[in-house]
Every structure is written in C-alpha cells, then in structure tokens.
Design a protein around this motif. Sequence first.
Motif, short mmCIF file in Angstrom:
data_model
loop_
_atom_site.label_atom_id
_atom_site.label_comp_id
_atom_site.label_asym_id
_atom_site.label_seq_id
_atom_site.Cartn_x
_atom_site.Cartn_y
_atom_site.Cartn_z
N ARG A 1 0.84 -1.20 0.00
CA ARG A 1 0.00 0.00 0.00
C ARG A 1 0.87 1.25 0.00
O ARG A 1 0.62 2.21 -0.74
N GLY A 2 1.90 1.26 0.83
CA GLY A 2 2.81 2.40 0.84
C GLY A 2 3.55 2.56 -0.47
O GLY A 2 3.76 3.68 -0.96
N GLU B 1 -4.68 -3.43 -4.57
CA GLU B 1 -5.51 -4.63 -4.62
C GLU B 1 -4.88 -5.69 -5.52
O GLU B 1 -4.82 -6.87 -5.17
N ARG B 2 -4.36 -5.28 -6.67
CA ARG B 2 -3.76 -6.25 -7.59
C ARG B 2 -2.46 -6.83 -7.02
O ARG B 2 -2.16 -8.00 -7.24
N VAL B 3 -1.72 -6.01 -6.29
CA VAL B 3 -0.52 -6.55 -5.63
C VAL B 3 -0.93 -7.59 -4.59
O VAL B 3 -0.29 -8.64 -4.46
N VAL C 1 0.88 -2.32 -14.28
CA VAL C 1 1.91 -2.30 -13.25
C VAL C 1 2.47 -3.71 -13.11
O VAL C 1 1.73 -4.69 -13.14
N GLU C 2 3.79 -3.80 -13.03
CA GLU C 2 4.47 -5.08 -12.83
C GLU C 2 4.81 -5.23 -11.36
O GLU C 2 5.39 -4.32 -10.74
#
Length: 505
Positions: A248-249, A297-299, A268-269
């Motif tokens: 998140r950070g 969220e995707r991470v 985003v990778e």
Amino acid sequence: MLVGWVPDWPVVAVLGGEPQPDRLAAVVERGRILAASGAARAAGVRRGQRLRSAQALVAGLEVHERDVDVEARLFEPVADAVGRLAAHLEVVRPGVLAAPATGAARFHGGEDVLAERVVDAVEATGHPCTVGIADGLFAARLAARAQRIVPVGESARFLAPFPVAELGDGRLADLLGRLGLSTVGQFAALPAGSVADRFGGAGVAAHRLARGLEARPVVARPPGVDLVVEERFEEPYLLAEPLVFAARGLAERLHAGLAAAGLACERVEVEVDCADGSSACRAWRHEGVLSVGAVAERVRWQLQAWQQRAVFDEAAGGVVALRLVPDGLVRDPGRQLSLADGDQEATARAERAVARVQAILGHTAPVTVELAGGRAPGDRVVRTPWGDAHQDRRADGPWPGRLPAPSPTRVPAAPVPVRLLDADGREVEVTARAELLGAPDRLVLGSRDMARVAGWAGPWPEQERWWDPGESRRTARLQVTADDGRAFLLAVTGGRWHVEGDYDT
C-alpha cells in the motif's frame, strides 16, 4: 496482441478451481448475474440478469457471491503456464490474459502454432481456453470469444458486424442506436472530426476502438526519470500479509512519482526478490488508469497467489524486496478541485483512513455512493469502491421510460417476489402492448401478508438493450396503493411480479 480467455472463470473459481459444466451454478455481483456455468446458460441464465429472474428460470440454481481474491489466487497456475510461452504477459483480469503476439509467434513458428500451444498449456492445467489474435487488446478480446486469428490490418473489418454495445459505453451505445448506428462498422465509418464534435472525448476513444486502433497512444517514459518504487526488508517475509501492508505504501509512492511527472499508468508489474536469489514477476492491466487502491488490490491478489504456490516459502528464504514497475504510461487526466472542497488536510486524513480499511478488508469494502442515470430506482444508486471512477451515467440525461415522480422511499437490496391477483384469483398479466389483463384486486406479499388493492397507476413498459439478445430485458412497472394505506412500486419480468420499492405514506 494475443488474448487468452478462460470461459466461466468466476464460476470455476467458486466451485473450487475445477470446471464442472454439469452443475447449475452462477456468480452474482450486486444482485445481477456476473457469470454462469454452461448448464445454467443452456437453461437461459445470462450475464446481467437480475438474480430473481435467473432463479425463476432455473430451479435449484447455485448462487455464489463473487470473490475476486479467490479468482486471482486460483488463476495463477494458468498465468504461469501461458507465461512460459509468451513474454511480457499481462493479466487483464482473472480469466483473461494478454501478451504481444509478434515476437512470440516468430519464436514458435507462426500465430497458428502459438495459439495452439497456448490452448494446450491452459488445458493442461484442467481448464478450457480460447485464444484470439488481432491488432489491439479490444479486437483481440472479441477474437478470443470467436477463436479467431485476425490478419494484420483487418481488425476494423472483423469488428464491423459487432453491436455498438461491445464498445463498453452503454450511454454512447444507446445514443448511437437511436441515431440508427447499430454496428461497430457503421460507427467506424463516421469521420473522426465529426465524432469529436458530436460525442466528445469518450466518443473519440470509442471511435478509435471501432476502427481497430488502440484506445490511446502510450506516452513514453521521460528520460532520466526513474518511476520504479522498491521496498527492501531487513528480515525476509514468508507470509503475504506484511507484504500487503508494504504494498500500500509502495502504491502511494508510485502514484506520487507519476503525478510529479504528469503521468498515470495503465499497467503495473509486481516483482519480488527472494533470499535465495530467485525472483518472480507478473504484470497486471486495468481498463483505464490504475488508482492507488486498484494497484494495492492487484498486488495483494498476486502476493496471495504466490504464497499459495510456495514462491517465497522457507526453501526460497522468504521475500527480501518488493518492487512495483509502472508501464503503459499515459498523460495524467488530472482532477479539478472545486471551491467547496474545503480542508485538504482533512481530506488527506480521510483518504489515509480509508486506505487502512482497504488494506484490511479489501479494495471493494469501503464504497462511495452516487446518484446516476437509470430507469428503475435500484439502477440509479451506484456504489463504487473508494478510489475508482464512478460509472459515467448522467442523472440529468434523457432516459426514455424512466419512472415518473414520486420515487420510492425505500428500495430493497434485491427484488422481493409477490403475487398480484385479480378478483377471480388469477395472476394479473401485462401484454406486449403494456395492457393489464384483469384489474388488480389483491396483493400477496407473503404467506401471512395480503392487502386489497385500492388503486393503481401504469403500467409503464421498458425494454433495455434490445439489440443484444443475451442482455435484453423487458419490464413493466405498476404503482399500487393498498386499502391499509401502504403503497408499492411493482415490476413484472418474465411473468413474475416483484416489489422494487415502497412509498412512505
């Protein structure tokens, strides 16, 4: 562009990750059918249907609420299988993969061979798969549905027969339909300048898609600006939870750097380095510009999938670095603040608080509510995850068939089934000409709740998305007052009555 599509993926995920075509199952999101198994579709269940309508068609329909975390976690083996064949793989969403086709096709000996190998690789994981190749992501996704390989430069011709609803803008599709432009080809034939003058920026983007072009050109990263963000850990992490908080950070730092450069990203990778020297990487794509919440969220999805597959277990020594690499850079559309925005520091504190809630409960937990355009009362209230863009449905736009005032005071989360009877006890029906067959006499709301009908107004007919057999819906609405003072808004769909709202009398 190559697109691999796994049909019914939401249904497969909720059924434990294994395709079970004989089960009558459906996945529901916000009271509507998101996806249905093959057996359910054969029985008439369609995407976009209201849940009550689907249950009326199929007795014993298994209903599952959508769980995006489960979808993403179970989709990782499929992504791994395709990633061995094509470089720069992107996960558009769980169930849909995309990759540049030119280099991969040259390596494998042609586009036909590449498509066959992708299908074989996915089917080896136990799931059916269809592949499409075309110029651009939009055309390739439609080609995947039809299992087509569209020759270079032929995407516009391939797209021409599709209905304009496939462009993804319901408001624009409705307007084009009323203008007599029912297909993508007819819209693409309009001069670009005229489209810009009449339909604005959204129309120009849709017109580019209709002509087989990308939605927008990619802006190259400015030289000398490093937009990659990274977090290195003193102690390796073996679990996904602490990495999610760090992500998140990182997402906030990523967007701060993009904003400073006047950019935003569409992809985003996510990269992790392990203590044993191994690493893993996966690219995620988003329809539109990725917000901070959408990136985080995707991470989280990806980290949970990697944890389940033991990518950074004790044998790998845990994660020592987490990295986010922006890609698909575009000009930042910006945000115009009004004079009434008030204390910006208070707004920033509220956004940080919501971000903590999203990190704990998920991106879709906190929502914002907006009044949008629509015909039914329930359609006008739009709930959107915090940080995502609201649906572009103008509340003041023309909505033929919209319910006249007054609007119901209360609208149930899901339609409540009722029975509307005439004096002889027969169900009151509505003809195709919107005429009542029989005068309403009794309203049966439950086993112990029945009221006499004192008066009614209507019916008001409505037919939506008539150009799409799979999405079309015919409804008629009736305002009814009971002799005990209560008043209801009733709707009939497929011969079944239900309560869409009640009035405070």
